[in-house]
Design an enzyme around this catalytic site. Structure first.
Site, PDB file in Angstrom:
ATOM      1  N   HIS A   1      13.828  64.340  55.945  1.00  0.00           N
ATOM      2  CA  HIS A   1      14.159  64.900  54.670  1.00  0.00           C
ATOM      3  C   HIS A   1      15.677  64.984  54.493  1.00  0.00           C
ATOM      4  O   HIS A   1      16.121  65.517  53.455  1.00  0.00           O
ATOM      5  CB  HIS A   1      13.422  66.121  54.219  1.00  0.00           C
ATOM      6  CG  HIS A   1      13.558  66.566  52.929  1.00  0.00           C
ATOM      7  ND1 HIS A   1      13.958  67.618  52.040  1.00  0.00           N
ATOM      8  CD2 HIS A   1      12.938  65.680  51.616  1.00  0.00           C
ATOM      9  CE1 HIS A   1      13.915  67.679  50.994  1.00  0.00           C
ATOM     10  NE2 HIS A   1      13.095  66.463  50.515  1.00  0.00           N
TER      11      HIS A   1
ATOM     12  N   LYS B   1      19.802  64.797  54.162  1.00  0.00           N
ATOM     13  CA  LYS B   1      20.788  63.821  53.362  1.00  0.00           C
ATOM     14  C   LYS B   1      22.127  64.163  53.967  1.00  0.00           C
ATOM     15  O   LYS B   1      22.927  65.168  53.750  1.00  0.00           O
ATOM     16  CB  LYS B   1      20.722  64.394  51.875  1.00  0.00           C
ATOM     17  CG  LYS B   1      19.263  63.788  51.034  1.00  0.00           C
ATOM     18  CD  LYS B   1      18.329  64.872  51.098  1.00  0.00           C
ATOM     19  CE  LYS B   1      17.014  64.698  50.302  1.00  0.00           C
ATOM     20  NZ  LYS B   1      16.160  65.665  50.384  1.00  0.00           N
TER      21      LYS B   1
ATOM     22  N   ASP C   1      33.681  58.259  59.624  1.00  0.00           N
ATOM     23  CA  ASP C   1      34.971  58.118  60.926  1.00  0.00           C
ATOM     24  C   ASP C   1      34.863  59.291  61.502  1.00  0.00           C
ATOM     25  O   ASP C   1      35.831  59.807  61.826  1.00  0.00           O
ATOM     26  CB  ASP C   1      36.197  57.830  60.026  1.00  0.00           C
ATOM     27  CG  ASP C   1      36.494  56.313  59.819  1.00  0.00           C
ATOM     28  OD1 ASP C   1      35.631  55.476  60.112  1.00  0.00           O
ATOM     29  OD2 ASP C   1      37.318  56.012  58.852  1.00  0.00           O
TER      30      ASP C   1
ATOM     31  N   HIS D   1      16.376  70.252  41.503  1.00  0.00           N
ATOM     32  CA  HIS D   1      16.267  69.642  42.632  1.00  0.00           C
ATOM     33  C   HIS D   1      17.133  70.355  43.939  1.00  0.00           C
ATOM     34  O   HIS D   1      16.857  69.920  45.087  1.00  0.00           O
ATOM     35  CB  HIS D   1      16.439  68.115  42.837  1.00  0.00           C
ATOM     36  CG  HIS D   1      15.953  67.409  43.854  1.00  0.00           C
ATOM     37  ND1 HIS D   1      16.857  66.910  44.880  1.00  0.00           N
ATOM     38  CD2 HIS D   1      14.578  67.068  44.365  1.00  0.00           C
ATOM     39  CE1 HIS D   1      16.046  66.426  45.899  1.00  0.00           C
ATOM     40  NE2 HIS D   1      14.685  66.377  45.432  1.00  0.00           N
TER      41      HIS D   1
ATOM     42  N   LYS E   1      18.886  72.994  46.557  1.00  0.00           N
ATOM     43  CA  LYS E   1      18.392  73.813  47.739  1.00  0.00           C
ATOM     44  C   LYS E   1      19.648  74.620  48.022  1.00  0.00           C
ATOM     45  O   LYS E   1      20.321  74.358  49.100  1.00  0.00           O
ATOM     46  CB  LYS E   1      17.962  72.885  48.761  1.00  0.00           C
ATOM     47  CG  LYS E   1      16.906  71.981  48.364  1.00  0.00           C
ATOM     48  CD  LYS E   1      17.399  70.778  48.075  1.00  0.00           C
ATOM     49  CE  LYS E   1      16.274  69.549  48.045  1.00  0.00           C
ATOM     50  NZ  LYS E   1      15.163  69.801  47.062  1.00  0.00           N
TER      51      LYS E   1
ATOM     52  N   ASP F   1      26.191  87.828  48.383  1.00  0.00           N
ATOM     53  CA  ASP F   1      27.238  88.549  48.229  1.00  0.00           C
ATOM     54  C   ASP F   1      28.521  87.836  48.005  1.00  0.00           C
ATOM     55  O   ASP F   1      28.253  86.843  47.443  1.00  0.00           O
ATOM     56  CB  ASP F   1      27.451  89.344  49.643  1.00  0.00           C
ATOM     57  CG  ASP F   1      26.461  90.656  49.687  1.00  0.00           C
ATOM     58  OD1 ASP F   1      26.090  91.034  48.915  1.00  0.00           O
ATOM     59  OD2 ASP F   1      26.320  91.113  50.841  1.00  0.00           O
TER      60      ASP F   1
END
Length: 419
Positions: free
Chosen positions: A112, A114, A119, A293, A295, A300
């Protein structure tokens, strides 16, 4: 590896409108190597744009590795893939499985993550896939999401991880899958000039709870505020308890969850936890403009995280995930402002009156939902399992120069590390 790295420059990218141009620009500037992992790659406007950038990079001599998940990207055509491998792109599929009666069967242990690394000096990590539904032009179902662009020492950790996934040595595999994990919870001293950052993964070997542990530790340390935006919210008991405890001691705990979900059953189960949290002082908002979508979280004035991990049983107990934890006041303030603006402009506050029903059926469902969240990691371990494999579709020597579509398939079950 897997230690706090000072001296990083981190930029927040919101939605595909900000993310795709920066990734494509980085690929166009690549001189040596491009490594990409994505859960979803579709043969649409965005997917074809990525394919064209990777083909162009490979043709000018850049080493390109693209890894997709077999569940998230099940319908890519041979033509789509061969166009890349003929140009020299190394294409990898995590856990490809045949469909049964037209349904995907590889439900668990999805890749899952991404991640994009260019380089070994520039990286992107977040929740944004390569698909048109991350652009507003997709319409009312376009997703609201976040990623970060990173330069600095932590990129070496991200690069080392991504490189060993697609072909590292045995020693690299051993080092990366036995890194210290969440023992590095203690926050590093703030860097007054640039961000301190930590790359964190979740797998099914030595890092089963690493991302969750960082959330829990940050909530335990929270003094003023905690703002968490998460698409699929159904966390385990320990994280629920820390949200409750933080609110009890006066921390302003706010959750931003889906109000217009892309999967209704996710919202149904998440709402089973609302009463428990609201009674303890947690404020819950549902984002209602389009599907959420993201996450991400800010706790603080200086702690933040952006990545691929939802706060649900799949992400916290089964899937392969990657987040970056950031300690930087400027970045935390930027992310907080964006999330706070979302709350003020496009979210609906959930009240206790809406969910505090004494209906026996609702009480029973809430009880079951709560204990399901608490025990899911143990239960899923009892399900029938297979060893996920990695299928490598590699360019043959000379393919890129000849422009042919001939390629080699190599199925290597033992290469899918961190299962």
């Amino acid at each position: 590896m897997n230690v706090w790295r000072p001296g990083n420059r981190i930029r927040l990218l919101e939605n595909g409108e900000a993310y795709y141009p920066r990734v494509f620009e980085a690929i166009r500037a690549a001189q040596r190597e491009v490594l990409i992992e994505t859960f979803i790659l579709f043969d649409d406007k965005v997917g074809r744009a990525l394919r064209d950038e990777l083909i162009a990079a490979a043709r000018r001599g850049v080493t390109v590795h693209l890894t997709v998940d077999g569940y998230g990207s099940p319908d890519l055509s041979e033509e789509f893939i061969e166009g890349m491998t003929a140009a020299g792109v190394h294409f990898h599929v995590f856990d490809p499985q045949p469909k049964l009666l037209g349904l995907r069967t590889n439900l668990f242990r999805r890749m899952h993550r991404k991640i994009v690394v260019v380089d070994a000096t520039l990286a992107f990590v977040g929740g944004i896939n390569f698909s048109l539904d991350h652009l507003q032009e997709f319409g009312p179902e376009a997703k609201q999401d976040y990623a970060i662009e990173i330069e600095g020492p932590v990129v070496a950790d991200i690069h080392g991880f991504a490189a060993q996934v697609v072909g590292g040595t045995r020693e690299q595999h051993r080092r990366w899958w036995h890194w210290p994990g969440h023992r590095h919870l203690a926050p590093a001293p703030l860097d007054t000039q640039d961000a301190v950052a930590l790359f964190v993964v979740r797998d099914n070997q030595g890092h089963r709870t690493d991302i969750e542990e960082h959330y829990i530790d940050a909530l335990r340390r929270a003094k003023g505020r905690a703002l968490i935006a998460n698409a699929y919210f159904f966390p385990g008991y320990r994280l629920l308890r820390e949200l409750r405890n933080a609110a009890r001691r006066g921390v302003d705990v706010r959750l931003v969850l889906q109000g217009q979900p892309d999967m209704r059953w996710v919202q149904f189960f998440g709402r089973m936890l609302y009463d428990y949290l609201l009674r303890e002082g947690v404020r819950i908002y549902e984002y209602c403009e389009r599907p959420l979508h993201g996450k991400v979280a800010v706790i603080d004035e200086e702690w933040a995280t952006v990545g691929s991990s939802n706060l649900d049983p799949l992400s916290l107990a089964v899937n392969l995930e990657a987040n970056v934890v950031v300690r930087d006041r400027a970045f935390a303030q930027r992310l907080y402002e964006r999330l706070d603006g979302l709350v003020r402009s496009h979210c609906r506050l959930i009240t206790s009156e809406e969910v505090s029903s004494r209906n026996p059926l609702r009480l029973a469902l809430s009880f079951l939902a709560y204990h399901f969240a608490r025990r899911f990691p143990a239960w899923v371990g009892l399900l029938p399992a297979h060893t996920p494999r990695m299928e490598h579709i590699l360019p043959r020597e000379g393919d890129a120069a000849l422009g042919t579509a001939d390629h080699a398939r190599e199925t290597a079950p033992k290469e899918a590390h961190g299962l």
